[in-house]
Structures are given as structure tokens and as C-alpha cells.
Design a protein around this motif. Structure first.
Motif, PDB file in Angstrom:
ATOM      1  N   MET A   1       0.852  -1.172   0.000  1.00 31.13           N
ATOM      2  CA  MET A   1       0.000   0.000   0.000  1.00 31.13           C
ATOM      3  C   MET A   1       0.893   1.229   0.000  1.00 31.13           C
ATOM      4  O   MET A   1       1.929   1.251   0.620  1.00 31.13           O
ATOM      5  CB  MET A   1      -0.901  -0.040   1.229  1.00 31.13           C
ATOM      6  N   THR A   2       0.495   2.250  -0.663  1.00 33.46           N
ATOM      7  CA  THR A   2       1.330   3.426  -0.885  1.00 33.46           C
ATOM      8  C   THR A   2       0.927   4.572   0.022  1.00 33.46           C
ATOM      9  O   THR A   2      -0.245   4.840   0.221  1.00 33.46           O
ATOM     10  CB  THR A   2       1.208   3.864  -2.349  1.00 33.46           C
ATOM     11  N   ASP A   3       1.941   5.258   0.536  1.00 31.45           N
ATOM     12  CA  ASP A   3       1.731   6.464   1.327  1.00 31.45           C
ATOM     13  C   ASP A   3       1.952   7.652   0.402  1.00 31.45           C
ATOM     14  O   ASP A   3       3.069   7.924  -0.009  1.00 31.45           O
ATOM     15  CB  ASP A   3       2.711   6.493   2.490  1.00 31.45           C
ATOM     16  N   TYR A   4       0.885   8.341   0.049  1.00 38.30           N
ATOM     17  CA  TYR A   4       0.973   9.447  -0.902  1.00 38.30           C
ATOM     18  C   TYR A   4       1.501  10.732  -0.265  1.00 38.30           C
ATOM     19  O   TYR A   4       1.728  11.700  -0.959  1.00 38.30           O
ATOM     20  CB  TYR A   4      -0.390   9.695  -1.550  1.00 38.30           C
ATOM     21  N   SER A   5       1.718  10.731   1.039  1.00 38.30           N
ATOM     22  CA  SER A   5       2.196  11.944   1.700  1.00 38.30           C
ATOM     23  C   SER A   5       3.716  11.976   1.840  1.00 38.30           C
ATOM     24  O   SER A   5       4.248  12.866   2.473  1.00 38.30           O
ATOM     25  CB  SER A   5       1.549  12.080   3.077  1.00 38.30           C
ATOM     26  N   ASP A   6       4.411  11.040   1.257  1.00 37.49           N
ATOM     27  CA  ASP A   6       5.868  11.009   1.311  1.00 37.49           C
ATOM     28  C   ASP A   6       6.407  12.283   0.664  1.00 37.49           C
ATOM     29  O   ASP A   6       6.234  12.496  -0.531  1.00 37.49           O
ATOM     30  CB  ASP A   6       6.385   9.768   0.579  1.00 37.49           C
ATOM     31  N   PRO A   7       7.065  13.160   1.438  1.00 33.89           N
ATOM     32  CA  PRO A   7       7.494  14.454   0.893  1.00 33.89           C
ATOM     33  C   PRO A   7       8.559  14.339  -0.193  1.00 33.89           C
ATOM     34  O   PRO A   7       8.735  15.258  -0.980  1.00 33.89           O
ATOM     35  CB  PRO A   7       8.035  15.191   2.116  1.00 33.89           C
ATOM     36  N   ARG A   8       9.265  13.230  -0.252  1.00 29.38           N
ATOM     37  CA  ARG A   8      10.306  13.080  -1.264  1.00 29.38           C
ATOM     38  C   ARG A   8       9.740  12.692  -2.622  1.00 29.38           C
ATOM     39  O   ARG A   8      10.447  12.750  -3.616  1.00 29.38           O
ATOM     40  CB  ARG A   8      11.305  12.007  -0.826  1.00 29.38           C
ATOM     41  N   ARG A   9       8.469  12.283  -2.681  1.00 23.59           N
ATOM     42  CA  ARG A   9       7.940  11.754  -3.929  1.00 23.59           C
ATOM     43  C   ARG A   9       6.712  12.495  -4.443  1.00 23.59           C
ATOM     44  O   ARG A   9       6.024  12.009  -5.321  1.00 23.59           O
ATOM     45  CB  ARG A   9       7.586  10.281  -3.724  1.00 23.59           C
ATOM     46  N   THR A  10       6.403  13.666  -3.929  1.00 20.19           N
ATOM     47  CA  THR A  10       5.175  14.364  -4.329  1.00 20.19           C
ATOM     48  C   THR A  10       5.184  14.800  -5.786  1.00 20.19           C
ATOM     49  O   THR A  10       4.126  14.901  -6.398  1.00 20.19           O
ATOM     50  CB  THR A  10       4.926  15.595  -3.441  1.00 20.19           C
ATOM     51  N   SER A  11       6.348  15.018  -6.364  1.00 23.41           N
ATOM     52  CA  SER A  11       6.391  15.465  -7.758  1.00 23.41           C
ATOM     53  C   SER A  11       6.540  14.303  -8.737  1.00 23.41           C
ATOM     54  O   SER A  11       6.609  14.522  -9.942  1.00 23.41           O
ATOM     55  CB  SER A  11       7.531  16.451  -7.964  1.00 23.41           C
ATOM     56  N   ASP A  20      -4.977   3.143 -10.722  1.00 23.43           N
ATOM     57  CA  ASP A  20      -5.899   2.033 -10.456  1.00 23.43           C
ATOM     58  C   ASP A  20      -5.804   1.562  -9.004  1.00 23.43           C
ATOM     59  O   ASP A  20      -6.814   1.269  -8.369  1.00 23.43           O
ATOM     60  CB  ASP A  20      -5.613   0.864 -11.404  1.00 23.43           C
ATOM     61  N   GLU A  21      -4.586   1.509  -8.476  1.00 21.93           N
ATOM     62  CA  GLU A  21      -4.407   1.121  -7.076  1.00 21.93           C
ATOM     63  C   GLU A  21      -5.034   2.153  -6.133  1.00 21.93           C
ATOM     64  O   GLU A  21      -5.629   1.801  -5.115  1.00 21.93           O
ATOM     65  CB  GLU A  21      -2.926   0.954  -6.755  1.00 21.93           C
ATOM     66  N   ALA A  22      -4.899   3.428  -6.473  1.00 19.69           N
ATOM     67  CA  ALA A  22      -5.484   4.482  -5.640  1.00 19.69           C
ATOM     68  C   ALA A  22      -7.010   4.390  -5.658  1.00 19.69           C
ATOM     69  O   ALA A  22      -7.660   4.540  -4.615  1.00 19.69           O
ATOM     70  CB  ALA A  22      -5.016   5.854  -6.121  1.00 19.69           C
ATOM     71  N   VAL A  23      -7.584   4.148  -6.824  1.00 17.77           N
ATOM     72  CA  VAL A  23      -9.042   4.000  -6.909  1.00 17.77           C
ATOM     73  C   VAL A  23      -9.485   2.770  -6.116  1.00 17.77           C
ATOM     74  O   VAL A  23     -10.519   2.802  -5.430  1.00 17.77           O
ATOM     75  CB  VAL A  23      -9.497   3.916  -8.389  1.00 17.77           C
ATOM     76  N   ALA A  24      -8.702   1.695  -6.157  1.00 23.14           N
ATOM     77  CA  ALA A  24      -9.035   0.494  -5.384  1.00 23.14           C
ATOM     78  C   ALA A  24      -8.985   0.778  -3.881  1.00 23.14           C
ATOM     79  O   ALA A  24      -9.830   0.283  -3.116  1.00 23.14           O
ATOM     80  CB  ALA A  24      -8.073  -0.640  -5.742  1.00 23.14           C
ATOM     81  N   MET A  49      -7.783  11.597 -12.880  1.00 21.19           N
ATOM     82  CA  MET A  49      -7.203  12.734 -13.598  1.00 21.19           C
ATOM     83  C   MET A  49      -5.868  13.189 -12.995  1.00 21.19           C
ATOM     84  O   MET A  49      -5.218  14.080 -13.539  1.00 21.19           O
ATOM     85  CB  MET A  49      -8.180  13.912 -13.597  1.00 21.19           C
ATOM     86  N   ALA A  50      -5.445  12.596 -11.876  1.00 20.88           N
ATOM     87  CA  ALA A  50      -4.219  13.022 -11.192  1.00 20.88           C
ATOM     88  C   ALA A  50      -2.994  12.760 -12.064  1.00 20.88           C
ATOM     89  O   ALA A  50      -2.925  11.775 -12.793  1.00 20.88           O
ATOM     90  CB  ALA A  50      -4.081  12.279  -9.870  1.00 20.88           C
ATOM     91  N   VAL A  51      -2.026  13.654 -11.954  1.00 21.91           N
ATOM     92  CA  VAL A  51      -0.795  13.542 -12.738  1.00 21.91           C
ATOM     93  C   VAL A  51       0.371  13.121 -11.856  1.00 21.91           C
ATOM     94  O   VAL A  51       1.172  12.287 -12.232  1.00 21.91           O
ATOM     95  CB  VAL A  51      -0.487  14.881 -13.449  1.00 21.91           C
ATOM     96  N   THR A  52       0.481  13.711 -10.646  1.00 23.84           N
ATOM     97  CA  THR A  52       1.589  13.413  -9.743  1.00 23.84           C
ATOM     98  C   THR A  52       1.065  12.819  -8.442  1.00 23.84           C
ATOM     99  O   THR A  52      -0.130  12.896  -8.132  1.00 23.84           O
ATOM    100  CB  THR A  52       2.400  14.678  -9.405  1.00 23.84           C
ATOM    101  N   ARG A  53       1.980  12.264  -7.656  1.00 27.46           N
ATOM    102  CA  ARG A  53       1.611  11.690  -6.360  1.00 27.46           C
ATOM    103  C   ARG A  53       1.097  12.777  -5.420  1.00 27.46           C
ATOM    104  O   ARG A  53       0.251  12.522  -4.586  1.00 27.46           O
ATOM    105  CB  ARG A  53       2.811  10.973  -5.747  1.00 27.46           C
ATOM    106  N   GLY A  54       1.608  13.978  -5.566  1.00 26.64           N
ATOM    107  CA  GLY A  54       1.154  15.089  -4.738  1.00 26.64           C
ATOM    108  C   GLY A  54      -0.312  15.424  -4.978  1.00 26.64           C
ATOM    109  O   GLY A  54      -0.993  15.926  -4.082  1.00 26.64           O
ATOM    110  N   ASP A  55      -0.819  15.145  -6.192  1.00 28.19           N
ATOM    111  CA  ASP A  55      -2.235  15.373  -6.473  1.00 28.19           C
ATOM    112  C   ASP A  55      -3.125  14.439  -5.657  1.00 28.19           C
ATOM    113  O   ASP A  55      -4.286  14.749  -5.394  1.00 28.19           O
ATOM    114  CB  ASP A  55      -2.531  15.154  -7.966  1.00 28.19           C
ATOM    115  N   THR A  57      -2.359  13.334  -2.521  1.00 25.17           N
ATOM    116  CA  THR A  57      -2.186  13.540  -1.080  1.00 25.17           C
ATOM    117  C   THR A  57      -3.457  14.025  -0.392  1.00 25.17           C
ATOM    118  O   THR A  57      -3.866  13.447   0.609  1.00 25.17           O
ATOM    119  CB  THR A  57      -1.020  14.515  -0.820  1.00 25.17           C
ATOM    120  N   PRO A  58      -4.148  15.069  -0.880  1.00 24.87           N
ATOM    121  CA  PRO A  58      -5.351  15.518  -0.167  1.00 24.87           C
ATOM    122  C   PRO A  58      -6.492  14.502  -0.229  1.00 24.87           C
ATOM    123  O   PRO A  58      -7.368  14.509   0.638  1.00 24.87           O
ATOM    124  CB  PRO A  58      -5.731  16.819  -0.868  1.00 24.87           C
ATOM    125  N   LEU A  59      -6.486  13.626  -1.212  1.00 22.39           N
ATOM    126  CA  LEU A  59      -7.563  12.646  -1.336  1.00 22.39           C
ATOM    127  C   LEU A  59      -7.470  11.546  -0.282  1.00 22.39           C
ATOM    128  O   LEU A  59      -8.467  10.903   0.052  1.00 22.39           O
ATOM    129  CB  LEU A  59      -7.536  12.013  -2.738  1.00 22.39           C
TER     130      LEU A  59
END
Length: 150
Positions: A1-11, A20-24, A49-55, A57-59
């Protein structure tokens, strides 16, 4: 499972599999009752519609990570790379990789073979010393000189 708040990977850009994993994950949160169907629909369309991992994070900021979630990052000192917090600890890697681990696994059999070989050819008086190879092999392969991985 992925942590989308990782500050090193937001871009970092997302792949179709990441979306697909995020929607799941959102569907699992909806099935658990954490999201209403309307919230799920809105977040799922934004995720697609998200482009980056930072998009993303708020979801996921108000949703818990799963039991198998990776790392939660502490606030690093200025200029430092974030370090993982709350992980079960680093696992020791075998010095020599698979060969070192195999040597440790085979060391009891090697010690028994040497015990009987030298015991029958000379004397069993000092043959027991070969059993010291077992902890010595473990110390050499998994001791302080071993490499550590996360």
C-alpha cells in the motif's frame, strides 16, 4: 500500500497502475464505510485525472493507511533526507547475500562432518571444537559487519 504523503515523492508522475491502485484503495474505504458513495465518486474521478503523487495527497489525508502501509515520515532537520519512523526495525542482511545465509544454514552439517572425520582419524578429544564453527559463522555473516536494509 502506498503512502501518498511522502514528501520526497510528491512530484513523481503517476502510472495507470498507480491510479488504479489508488481508486481500489478508495473503493475499499467506501466499502468500510469511511466514504459515502458521493465522496467516493468525487475522489475517484479526481484520482483518475491526477498527474503526480502530490495530487493524491489531499484525497487520502483523512483516510487511515492499511496494516501493511509503508512508512510515516518525520519532519527532517534542514537539508536532511526524511527518515522512517515507527517501522519494525531494520532487518539484517547476510554478509555475502544468499551465499552467506547458505553457509550459516549448512554450518551445523559441516561441523558434524568435521567432528566425525577428525574424530575417527585422530581422536574425539578435541573434535568438539568444530561445533564452534556454528556460532562463528553466524557472527561473521550476521554480525556488526553485515549490511542493513530497510
Amino acid at each position: 500500500m502506498t503512502d501518498y504523503s511522502d514528501p520526497r515523492r510528491t512530484s513523481e508522475r503517476l502510472s495507470n497502475t498507480d491510479r488504479d491502485e489508488a481508486v481500489a484503495r478508495l473503493a475499499a474505504a467506501r466499502d468500510d464505510g469511511r466514504l459515502t458513495p458521493e465522496e467516493y465518486d468525487a475522489r475517484a474521478s479526481t484520482t483518475r485525472m491526477a498527474v503526480t503523487r502530490g495530487d493524491l495527497t489531499p484525497l487520502f489525508s483523512d483516510l487511515p493507511l492499511g496494516a501493511d502501509a509503508p512508512l510515516v515520515y518525520s519532519t527532517p532537520p534542514s537539508g536532511a533526507i526524511p527518515t522512517p519512523v515507527g517501522t519494525p526495525g531494520a532487518r539484517a542482511g547476510a554478509l555475502g547475500g544468499a551465499w552467506g545465509a547458505t553457509l550459516v544454514a549448512l554450518s551445523p552439517f559441516i561441523a558434524i562432518a568435521l567432528f566425525f572425520l577428525f574424530g575417527f582419524t585422530s581422536s574425539f578429544t578435541w573434535s568438539w571444537v568444530f561445533f564452534l564453527l556454528i556460532p562463528i559463522a553466524g557472527i561473521v555473516v550476521y554480525g556488526p559487519g553485515a549490511r542493513y536494509r530497510r
